[in-house]
Design a protein around this motif. Structure first.
Motif, mmCIF file in Angstrom:
data_model
loop_
_atom_site.group_PDB
_atom_site.id
_atom_site.type_symbol
_atom_site.label_atom_id
_atom_site.label_comp_id
_atom_site.label_asym_id
_atom_site.label_seq_id
_atom_site.Cartn_x
_atom_site.Cartn_y
_atom_site.Cartn_z
ATOM 1 N N VAL A 85 -43.160 22.380 -10.962
ATOM 2 C CA VAL A 85 -42.341 21.222 -11.308
ATOM 3 C C VAL A 85 -42.686 20.103 -10.326
ATOM 4 N N PRO A 86 -43.110 18.948 -10.826
ATOM 5 C CA PRO A 86 -43.473 17.839 -9.928
ATOM 6 C C PRO A 86 -42.301 17.423 -9.038
ATOM 7 N N ASP A 87 -42.613 17.015 -7.812
ATOM 8 C CA ASP A 87 -41.579 16.587 -6.858
ATOM 9 C C ASP A 87 -40.722 15.454 -7.396
ATOM 10 N N TYR A 88 -41.347 14.491 -8.070
ATOM 11 C CA TYR A 88 -40.586 13.344 -8.574
ATOM 12 C C TYR A 88 -39.595 13.767 -9.666
ATOM 13 N N VAL A 89 -39.840 14.902 -10.322
ATOM 14 C CA VAL A 89 -38.880 15.425 -11.305
ATOM 15 C C VAL A 89 -37.709 16.073 -10.583
ATOM 16 N N THR A 90 -37.994 16.887 -9.568
ATOM 17 C CA THR A 90 -36.918 17.591 -8.869
ATOM 18 C C THR A 90 -35.981 16.628 -8.136
ATOM 19 N N ASP A 117 -54.363 11.354 -17.821
ATOM 20 C CA ASP A 117 -53.221 10.592 -17.318
ATOM 21 C C ASP A 117 -51.913 11.266 -17.749
ATOM 22 N N VAL A 118 -50.884 11.048 -16.945
ATOM 23 C CA VAL A 118 -49.582 11.667 -17.202
ATOM 24 C C VAL A 118 -48.501 10.591 -17.174
ATOM 25 N N ILE A 119 -47.720 10.524 -18.245
ATOM 26 C CA ILE A 119 -46.518 9.682 -18.272
ATOM 27 C C ILE A 119 -45.320 10.621 -18.337
ATOM 28 N N THR A 120 -44.397 10.429 -17.404
ATOM 29 C CA THR A 120 -43.181 11.241 -17.380
ATOM 30 C C THR A 120 -41.977 10.326 -17.507
ATOM 31 N N PHE A 153 -39.592 5.891 -15.478
ATOM 32 C CA PHE A 153 -40.921 6.235 -15.960
ATOM 33 C C PHE A 153 -41.899 6.332 -14.799
ATOM 34 N N TYR A 154 -42.645 7.421 -14.815
ATOM 35 C CA TYR A 154 -43.653 7.699 -13.804
ATOM 36 C C TYR A 154 -45.009 7.783 -14.485
ATOM 37 N N ILE A 155 -45.996 7.142 -13.866
ATOM 38 C CA ILE A 155 -47.368 7.236 -14.339
ATOM 39 C C ILE A 155 -48.148 7.956 -13.247
ATOM 40 N N ASN A 156 -48.702 9.096 -13.615
ATOM 41 C CA ASN A 156 -49.446 9.920 -12.659
ATOM 42 C C ASN A 156 -48.662 10.138 -11.362
ATOM 43 N N GLY A 157 -47.360 10.356 -11.522
ATOM 44 C CA GLY A 157 -46.502 10.687 -10.386
ATOM 45 C C GLY A 157 -45.908 9.511 -9.637
ATOM 46 N N GLU A 158 -46.264 8.296 -10.004
ATOM 47 C CA GLU A 158 -45.755 7.106 -9.321
ATOM 48 C C GLU A 158 -44.728 6.399 -10.208
ATOM 49 N N LEU A 159 -43.563 6.087 -9.633
ATOM 50 C CA LEU A 159 -42.531 5.358 -10.380
ATOM 51 C C LEU A 159 -43.050 3.964 -10.719
ATOM 52 N N VAL A 160 -43.011 3.621 -12.020
ATOM 53 C CA VAL A 160 -43.469 2.292 -12.448
ATOM 54 C C VAL A 160 -42.327 1.433 -12.962
ATOM 55 N N GLY A 161 -41.183 2.040 -13.225
ATOM 56 C CA GLY A 161 -40.068 1.239 -13.687
ATOM 57 C C GLY A 161 -38.914 2.052 -14.221
ATOM 58 N N LYS A 162 -37.842 1.307 -14.480
ATOM 59 C CA LYS A 162 -36.602 1.928 -14.919
ATOM 60 C C LYS A 162 -35.976 1.041 -15.985
ATOM 61 N N ILE A 163 -35.415 1.669 -16.998
ATOM 62 C CA ILE A 163 -34.655 0.931 -18.013
ATOM 63 C C ILE A 163 -33.232 1.467 -17.957
ATOM 64 N N GLU A 164 -32.329 0.604 -17.511
ATOM 65 C CA GLU A 164 -30.940 1.027 -17.325
ATOM 66 C C GLU A 164 -30.125 0.665 -18.561
ATOM 67 N N ASP A 165 -30.280 1.488 -19.579
ATOM 68 C CA ASP A 165 -29.618 1.257 -20.856
ATOM 69 C C ASP A 165 -29.424 2.627 -21.515
ATOM 70 N N GLU A 166 -28.174 3.077 -21.561
ATOM 71 C CA GLU A 166 -27.874 4.400 -22.142
ATOM 72 C C GLU A 166 -28.375 4.529 -23.572
ATOM 73 N N ASN A 167 -28.254 3.450 -24.342
ATOM 74 C CA ASN A 167 -28.690 3.507 -25.733
ATOM 75 C C ASN A 167 -30.205 3.669 -25.837
ATOM 76 N N PHE A 168 -30.931 2.976 -24.965
ATOM 77 C CA PHE A 168 -32.383 3.148 -24.944
ATOM 78 C C PHE A 168 -32.731 4.588 -24.583
ATOM 79 N N THR A 169 -32.100 5.102 -23.548
ATOM 80 C CA THR A 169 -32.396 6.469 -23.098
ATOM 81 C C THR A 169 -32.187 7.454 -24.235
#
Length: 181
Positions: free
Chosen positions: A31-36, A127-130, A141-157
């Protein structure tokens, strides 16, 4: 002679079973560290290859606390791409899938598409998108383990992860493999 062949067959079977058990243990522990960090006690729930026509597109892995997915708890969906894709097309396809789920607010879909286009790069094989649904129902959202952004919207999630996890998904076999049911 029969006993030697039988012994060789038993040895081959034992080695095969050992490799299978070892590979399952490695999968369970990888399990990737950024997931845990966002998903406490994260374990693999399920895994499946998404194939379009004849091409493997990505290998999808769902992580959840103790390996037990619940839509209202944090979880992560990791996509290991097997081929190159344009990031803008990934965002467009995501919006198309959200429409199929029943979302009809075109202004909201357009807003979400803009946010995804800004986040999702073109991907190459390997490449990996998580995507992580956080405790407060935001999407990271993480690209190859690096955080690239966040969408703070429950409906989007909800809409985004429903692409794979909703009963209305266009890929029910993939959903079944991810949820192990």
């Amino acid at each position: 002679m029969f006993q030697r062949r039988y012994a060789s067959l038993n040895l081959a079977l034992a080695v095969g079973i050992s490799l299978l058990v070892l590979s399952k243990n490695v999968l369970a522990q990888s399990v990737p560290d950024y997931v845990t960090k966002q998903v406490p006690e994260a374990k693999v729930v399920g895994n499946a290859m998404f194939t379009y026509l004849f091409w493997d597109v990505y290998d999808a892995t769902l992580y959840a606390p103790k390996g037990e997915w619940q839509s209202n708890a944090p979880f992560a969906l990791k996509l290991d791409y097997q081929r190159g894709l344009d990031g803008k097309k990934i965002a467009q396809r995501s919006v198309d899938e959200m429409r199929k789920q029943g979302i009809s607010d075109e202004a909201k879909l357009s807003e979400w598409e803009e946010k995804m286009v800004a986040l999702f790069p073109d991907v190459e094989d390997g490449d990996v998108i998580t995507g992580v649904a956080t405790t407060n129902r935001a999407s990271e959202f993480y690209i190859n383990g690096e955080l690239v952004g966040k969408i703070e919207d429950e409906n989007f999630t909800q809409a985004f992860f429903d692409i794979w996890l909703s009963e209305k998904t266009s890929e029910p076999k993939l959903r079944k493999a991810l949820l192990q049911n």
